[in-house]
Structures are given as C-alpha cells and as structure tokens.
Write a protein that holds these residues in place. Structure first.
Motif, PDB file in Angstrom:
ATOM      1  N   TYR A  99     -47.312 107.560  19.033  1.00 19.25           N
ATOM      2  CA  TYR A  99     -47.754 108.875  18.860  1.00 19.25           C
ATOM      3  C   TYR A  99     -47.018 110.123  19.770  1.00 19.25           C
ATOM      4  O   TYR A  99     -46.505 110.813  18.955  1.00 19.25           O
ATOM      5  CB  TYR A  99     -49.259 109.202  18.881  1.00 19.25           C
ATOM      6  CG  TYR A  99     -50.066 110.403  18.525  1.00 19.25           C
ATOM      7  CD1 TYR A  99     -50.434 110.576  17.292  1.00 19.25           C
ATOM      8  CD2 TYR A  99     -49.975 111.268  19.426  1.00 19.25           C
ATOM      9  CE1 TYR A  99     -50.920 111.718  16.910  1.00 19.25           C
ATOM     10  CE2 TYR A  99     -50.454 112.582  19.248  1.00 19.25           C
ATOM     11  CZ  TYR A  99     -50.976 112.857  17.937  1.00 19.25           C
ATOM     12  OH  TYR A  99     -51.451 114.073  17.449  1.00 19.25           O
ATOM     13  N   THR A 100     -47.210 109.648  20.905  1.00 20.02           N
ATOM     14  CA  THR A 100     -46.834 110.881  21.912  1.00 20.02           C
ATOM     15  C   THR A 100     -45.284 110.871  21.794  1.00 20.02           C
ATOM     16  O   THR A 100     -44.928 112.068  21.903  1.00 20.02           O
ATOM     17  CB  THR A 100     -47.220 110.344  23.212  1.00 20.02           C
ATOM     18  OG1 THR A 100     -46.627 108.863  23.488  1.00 20.02           O
ATOM     19  CG2 THR A 100     -48.737 110.517  23.717  1.00 20.02           C
ATOM     20  N   ARG A 101     -44.567 109.793  21.425  1.00 20.32           N
ATOM     21  CA  ARG A 101     -43.169 110.058  21.236  1.00 20.32           C
ATOM     22  C   ARG A 101     -42.739 110.672  19.965  1.00 20.32           C
ATOM     23  O   ARG A 101     -41.864 111.499  20.040  1.00 20.32           O
ATOM     24  CB  ARG A 101     -42.597 108.582  20.995  1.00 20.32           C
ATOM     25  CG  ARG A 101     -41.710 107.922  22.244  1.00 20.32           C
ATOM     26  CD  ARG A 101     -41.085 107.082  21.956  1.00 20.32           C
ATOM     27  NE  ARG A 101     -41.532 105.996  23.087  1.00 20.32           N
ATOM     28  CZ  ARG A 101     -41.765 104.394  22.859  1.00 20.32           C
ATOM     29  NH1 ARG A 101     -41.666 104.227  21.708  1.00 20.32           N
ATOM     30  NH2 ARG A 101     -42.375 103.954  23.710  1.00 20.32           N
ATOM     31  N   GLU A 103     -51.995 101.293  17.465  1.00 12.94           N
ATOM     32  CA  GLU A 103     -50.684 101.881  16.858  1.00 12.94           C
ATOM     33  C   GLU A 103     -50.407 102.072  15.599  1.00 12.94           C
ATOM     34  O   GLU A 103     -50.038 103.189  15.039  1.00 12.94           O
ATOM     35  CB  GLU A 103     -49.618 100.896  17.563  1.00 12.94           C
ATOM     36  CG  GLU A 103     -48.061 101.428  17.358  1.00 12.94           C
ATOM     37  CD  GLU A 103     -47.214 100.696  18.352  1.00 12.94           C
ATOM     38  OE1 GLU A 103     -46.126 100.399  17.703  1.00 12.94           O
ATOM     39  OE2 GLU A 103     -47.307 100.578  19.180  1.00 12.94           O
ATOM     40  N   ASP A 157     -48.116 113.492  27.406  1.00 19.40           N
ATOM     41  CA  ASP A 157     -47.058 112.786  27.513  1.00 19.40           C
ATOM     42  C   ASP A 157     -47.435 111.324  27.616  1.00 19.40           C
ATOM     43  O   ASP A 157     -48.561 110.909  27.008  1.00 19.40           O
ATOM     44  CB  ASP A 157     -46.355 113.167  28.662  1.00 19.40           C
ATOM     45  CG  ASP A 157     -47.195 112.647  30.053  1.00 19.40           C
ATOM     46  OD1 ASP A 157     -48.107 112.456  29.845  1.00 19.40           O
ATOM     47  OD2 ASP A 157     -46.806 112.856  31.098  1.00 19.40           O
ATOM     48  N   GLU A 158     -46.484 110.349  27.798  1.00 20.68           N
ATOM     49  CA  GLU A 158     -46.701 109.006  27.720  1.00 20.68           C
ATOM     50  C   GLU A 158     -47.437 108.504  28.835  1.00 20.68           C
ATOM     51  O   GLU A 158     -47.878 107.137  28.752  1.00 20.68           O
ATOM     52  CB  GLU A 158     -45.530 108.315  27.488  1.00 20.68           C
ATOM     53  CG  GLU A 158     -44.856 108.430  26.217  1.00 20.68           C
ATOM     54  CD  GLU A 158     -43.763 107.601  26.022  1.00 20.68           C
ATOM     55  OE1 GLU A 158     -43.666 106.503  26.121  1.00 20.68           O
ATOM     56  OE2 GLU A 158     -42.643 108.072  25.131  1.00 20.68           O
ATOM     57  N   GLY A 159     -47.993 109.256  29.651  1.00 19.54           N
ATOM     58  CA  GLY A 159     -48.933 108.701  30.927  1.00 19.54           C
ATOM     59  C   GLY A 159     -50.325 108.297  30.571  1.00 19.54           C
ATOM     60  O   GLY A 159     -50.680 108.499  29.005  1.00 19.54           O
ATOM     61  N   SER A 207     -43.525 114.518  21.130  1.00 19.11           N
ATOM     62  CA  SER A 207     -42.971 114.695  22.356  1.00 19.11           C
ATOM     63  C   SER A 207     -42.862 116.327  22.432  1.00 19.11           C
ATOM     64  O   SER A 207     -41.851 116.839  21.470  1.00 19.11           O
ATOM     65  CB  SER A 207     -41.777 113.926  22.738  1.00 19.11           C
ATOM     66  OG  SER A 207     -41.339 114.404  23.817  1.00 19.11           O
ATOM     67  N   GLY A 267     -49.925 115.066  31.226  1.00 16.21           N
ATOM     68  CA  GLY A 267     -48.695 115.862  30.983  1.00 16.21           C
ATOM     69  C   GLY A 267     -48.494 117.086  31.636  1.00 16.21           C
ATOM     70  O   GLY A 267     -49.406 117.653  32.206  1.00 16.21           O
ATOM     71  N   ASP A 292     -52.594 105.101  14.934  1.00 13.19           N
ATOM     72  CA  ASP A 292     -51.598 106.381  15.504  1.00 13.19           C
ATOM     73  C   ASP A 292     -50.616 106.843  14.631  1.00 13.19           C
ATOM     74  O   ASP A 292     -50.533 107.964  14.405  1.00 13.19           O
ATOM     75  CB  ASP A 292     -51.129 106.159  16.765  1.00 13.19           C
ATOM     76  CG  ASP A 292     -52.511 106.105  17.785  1.00 13.19           C
ATOM     77  OD1 ASP A 292     -53.353 106.253  17.698  1.00 13.19           O
ATOM     78  OD2 ASP A 292     -51.866 105.846  19.202  1.00 13.19           O
ATOM     79  N   SER A 347     -51.228 106.044  21.895  1.00 13.39           N
ATOM     80  CA  SER A 347     -50.251 105.215  22.071  1.00 13.39           C
ATOM     81  C   SER A 347     -48.920 106.106  22.183  1.00 13.39           C
ATOM     82  O   SER A 347     -48.875 107.048  21.550  1.00 13.39           O
ATOM     83  CB  SER A 347     -50.123 104.102  21.304  1.00 13.39           C
ATOM     84  OG  SER A 347     -49.963 104.341  19.822  1.00 13.39           O
ATOM     85  N   SER A 348     -48.014 105.234  22.528  1.00 18.78           N
ATOM     86  CA  SER A 348     -46.722 105.945  22.814  1.00 18.78           C
ATOM     87  C   SER A 348     -45.921 106.069  21.356  1.00 18.78           C
ATOM     88  O   SER A 348     -45.181 107.134  21.261  1.00 18.78           O
ATOM     89  CB  SER A 348     -45.790 105.157  23.726  1.00 18.78           C
ATOM     90  OG  SER A 348     -45.711 103.732  23.264  1.00 18.78           O
TER      91      SER A 348
END
Ligand code: GRF
Length: 207
Positions: free
Chosen positions: A103-105, A72, A147-149, A108, A154, A75, A100-101
């Motif tokens: 980054y993706t958040r 994290e 995406d966060e998958g 987005s 995505g 990222d 990690s989320s």
C-alpha cells in the motif's frame, strides 16, 4: 464562463467515529477549497465515519478484511478501489490497521496520516495516555506522510502543540488535541492540493 480545473480527489481511510474525516468533509464542502473527498473506505462496517460520508453525499465503502487471505491482499484491494476513483491523495483518519508496503509503495508521497502526539514522541496506540504517563508538559498533533516504516514514522508536514494541564485526564487532553487535529488536517491537504509542499529526505517545506 470560467473554466475551473478539477479539485484534488481525496480518498479517506477511517475505522471509527470520523471526526477528522468530518473536518475534511467540511473543508471539501467549501467551493474554494482545492480538494474534495470522493470516497471513504472503512474496515468496520458500522464505523460512524461511513455514516458521516453518506450524510455528506460521499461514497462510503466497507471493505471486509475477512474477505482477504492476508493483509497484503486487503491492502491491494484498497489500492484498487482508490485507483479506480482516480484518487490523488489518501488520508488516514483514525484507520486502525497497519498498512503493508504494498500500500505505502503504491501511494508513496501521496498518503497522509494524523496522529495525536508531537511525533517522534509517543507513536502508536494511546498517544495521549503515553504523554500523560510520561509526565510531558506539552502535547499536540502531527500530520505526516505515510512511509514504509513501522508506525507514524513518515516526514512531518504540520504540527501543533497544546499544554498538558495538571488535572488532565486522557479524555480532556484528547479533546484539546482534537481541536488542533481538525484545524491541521484540512490545512495539510490544502498545501498538498495547491502543490506547495516539497519533500527533501525527512524535511517537508512549503511556499
Ligand atoms: C485521532 O485522534 C487521530 O489522530 C488518531 O485517531 C483518532 C481518530 O479520531 N489517528 P476520529 O475518528 O478522526 O474522530
């Protein structure tokens, strides 16, 4: 005198040889193209992708994962570097780390990836080998939003198919797919830069 609006500023993440990066750099080099690569970041100091960036006069930055306590933190450093350069879209081009989320958040709807299969078939590593081992008769390439998958999940932006031929090896199939990758990625970035993409749930459409 004509005033021209600023082109979309694109950041690229790449770990390896960087042929998809090169396709984006080549597109950026054309004045009528609505996007320009402004920074390339790699997690590998000797990545050929960094040399390609330098050769094109684009900033090339090595960010060492070992300098960070965890994934994290690494990222978030990437997010900070891209944000500092006012990047409006980030493109993964052979980036070999899972983001990690955190980054993706942050990105987005503004992060894309390219994958050498017709998703949702064969996500993850060695997609071309997976297609051959499965006996698929059609393979291809996908550009999708990140995406966060887990991986390669995505919404799909563009896809192109290629045949799998009876004597294909991983190398020959990969080379055929790569031709399509190099065509699709600049096209997807163009659609995004021109504001022509709409996303509703998983469905991406464009005018
Ligand atoms: C490409 O096949 C891409 O789809 C996959 O990794 C490979 C990267 O190749 N994600 P390159 O570094 O762009 O040449």
């Amino acid at each position: 005198m004509t005033l021209r609006t600023e082109r979309l500023r694109v950041g690229v993440l790449a770990s390896g040889r960087g042929s998809n990066l090169q396709a984006l750099l080549d597109a950026s080099g054309r004045p009528e193209y609505p996007a320009e690569v402004v920074i390339v970041i790699s997690d590998r100091e000797r990545a050929a992708a960094l040399d390609r960036a330098r050769a094109a006069g684009v900033e090339a930055l090595f960010v060492n994962p070992k300098d960070f306590a965890d994934r994290e933190a690494f990222d978030l450093a990437l997010v900070a570097e891209f944000t500092a350069r006012r990047v409006g879209l980030v493109c993964n081009a052979g980036f070999m780390r899972i983001l990690s989320s955190a980054y993706t958040r942050a990105f987005s709807g503004r992060a894309m990836n390219i994958h050498p299969s017709l998703l949702p078939a064969f996500p993850g590593l060695h997609a071309q080998r997976q297609a051959l081992d499965y006996g698929a008769k059609v393979a291809g390439a996908t550009v999708h939003f990140v995406d966060e998958g887990p991986v390669d999940t995505g919404p799909i932006i563009l896809q192109a198919s290629v045949p799998v031929l009876p004597n294909d090896t991983e190398e020959t199939l990969s080379a055929r797919i790569l031709v399509e990758e190099h065509r699709l990625y600049p096209q997807a970035v163009r659609l995004f830069a021109e504001g022509r993409l709409s996303v509703e749930g998983r469905r991406v459409t464009w005018q």
